[in-house]
Design an enzyme around this catalytic site. Sequence first.
Site, PDB file in Angstrom:
ATOM      1  NE  ARG A  68     -12.808   0.499  -0.587  1.00  0.00           N
ATOM      2  CZ  ARG A  68     -13.483  -0.079   0.412  1.00  0.00           C
ATOM      3  NH1 ARG A  68     -14.753   0.246   0.633  1.00  0.00           N
ATOM      4  NH2 ARG A  68     -12.931  -0.982   1.187  1.00  0.00           N
TER       5      ARG A  68
ATOM      6  CB  SER B   7     -14.515  -5.281   5.497  1.00  0.00           C
ATOM      7  OG  SER B   7     -14.609  -6.676   5.258  1.00  0.00           O
TER       8      SER B   7
ATOM      9  CB  THR C  22     -14.397 -11.854  -2.606  1.00  0.00           C
ATOM     10  OG1 THR C  22     -14.463 -10.449  -2.350  1.00  0.00           O
ATOM     11  CG2 THR C  22     -15.339 -12.574  -1.638  1.00  0.00           C
TER      12      THR C  22
ATOM     13  CD1 TRP D  15     -10.005  -1.096  -4.813  1.00  0.00           C
ATOM     14  CD2 TRP D  15      -9.664   1.110  -4.963  1.00  0.00           C
ATOM     15  NE1 TRP D  15     -10.050  -0.574  -3.533  1.00  0.00           N
ATOM     16  CE2 TRP D  15      -9.839   0.778  -3.602  1.00  0.00           C
ATOM     17  CE3 TRP D  15      -9.442   2.444  -5.315  1.00  0.00           C
ATOM     18  CZ2 TRP D  15      -9.795   1.734  -2.579  1.00  0.00           C
ATOM     19  CZ3 TRP D  15      -9.399   3.398  -4.295  1.00  0.00           C
ATOM     20  CH2 TRP D  15      -9.568   3.045  -2.953  1.00  0.00           C
TER      21      TRP D  15
ATOM     22  CG  ASP E 158      -8.039  -3.282  -3.018  1.00  0.00           C
ATOM     23  OD1 ASP E 158      -8.442  -4.297  -3.621  1.00  0.00           O
ATOM     24  OD2 ASP E 158      -8.556  -2.889  -1.953  1.00  0.00           O
TER      25      ASP E 158
ATOM     26  CG  ASP F 263      -2.084  -0.993   1.027  1.00  0.00           C
ATOM     27  OD1 ASP F 263      -2.701  -0.980  -0.052  1.00  0.00           O
ATOM     28  OD2 ASP F 263      -2.340  -1.773   1.950  1.00  0.00           O
TER      29      ASP F 263
END
Length: 389
Positions: free
Chosen positions: A247, A363, A235, A251, A175, A115
């Site tokens: 989401r 989530s 997932t 992304w 993501d 990230d």
Amino acid sequence: MHKKFAGTIALLTIGLLSQAQKVKLAPIFADAEKQTQVMLTSVAETRGGNTELVSPRTLENGKLKLVPAKDWTSGFFAGELWMLYAFTHKPEWKTNATDFTAREEKEKLNGGTHDMGFKIYCSYGTGYQLTKDAAYKEVIIQSAKTLSTRFNPKVGCIRSWDHHKEQWGYPVIIDNMMNLELLFAATRLTGDSSFYKIAVSHANTTMKNHFRADYSSYHVVDYDTVTGNVVKKNTHQGYADESAWARGQGWALYGYTMCYRETKNIVYLRQAEKVAKFILTHPNLPADKIPYWDFNAPGIPNEPRDASAAAVIASGLYELAKYSKNKKEYLTVANTILQNLTNNYRSPIGENKGFILLHSTGSKPANSEVDVPLNYGDYYYLEALLRSK
């Protein structure tokens, strides 16, 4: 001007025309300033003397939750402060942005996470676009070097998570497309093409393996590091392995639009357009264009919305409109999203510890951060507002 801000701040002066009514930025940013002042006070009160807590993330039971720099969301608030400075040119926002950005610096050496783009590029990258601070440039470059250590040439992707090793051998999540922007920036800043090549490899491999025939995206794809083959697709935050987590679709839309900007490879533009088509024509997309947390959630219409997904989609559509023949459609939908977020999803001034948007979903399967404010919802909302002009 830096390329990303050619897609954000520069749009303030370029001006994109649309038939749809557009929001008026000045009063919205004035409200955002008021809320962010509340947030700064809330952060100071909550943090106390704990310097490890660097950024507001969400509300838990009505209380402000702060996170350390290692948290994937830690860079968004600094980015919000930079965007307030970009719009208002007020020195106090630059001062606050500089403070919160500096708290992220140690993450430039954290190789335990993918990230890096979210943490460093949303803070240092946004700041560098506005200041051209040489120290920021060095943090961006070092962060890209650190992120590059997570690339596996056999797989062709950057590894996402190190956790849940009992579940995935080499997980890659959609993501992760958002973290490629940091690598593209590093090549521009250094002339070293290795960062660019990693980003392209990751984008290509993800395009090959993450998408279904309708151009919806899986959340997680697990790879075999010996063969490079796909092991499974499932997932972690969506309703089901074969569902379209909202989401995640955002992304994908934003990520491939960004890849087209950085490479001018028409394949990425076509991919972004196909993802946009999936989102915008989906029968479960509500009339206000603020998606449910998953397009296939079983209780629709009695499912939580995700304002953060809407903000990501709107921001992506504003940039995609710059490149696509579908410009008018994308602008109309993006304007609709912004109008509805502004009119129906914002916090009253002075409430919610200073968050701007309400009704995001982190989530749902984990019953975590459901129908709450989230800092990345605020970040992409402000970015979409800037891109709207």
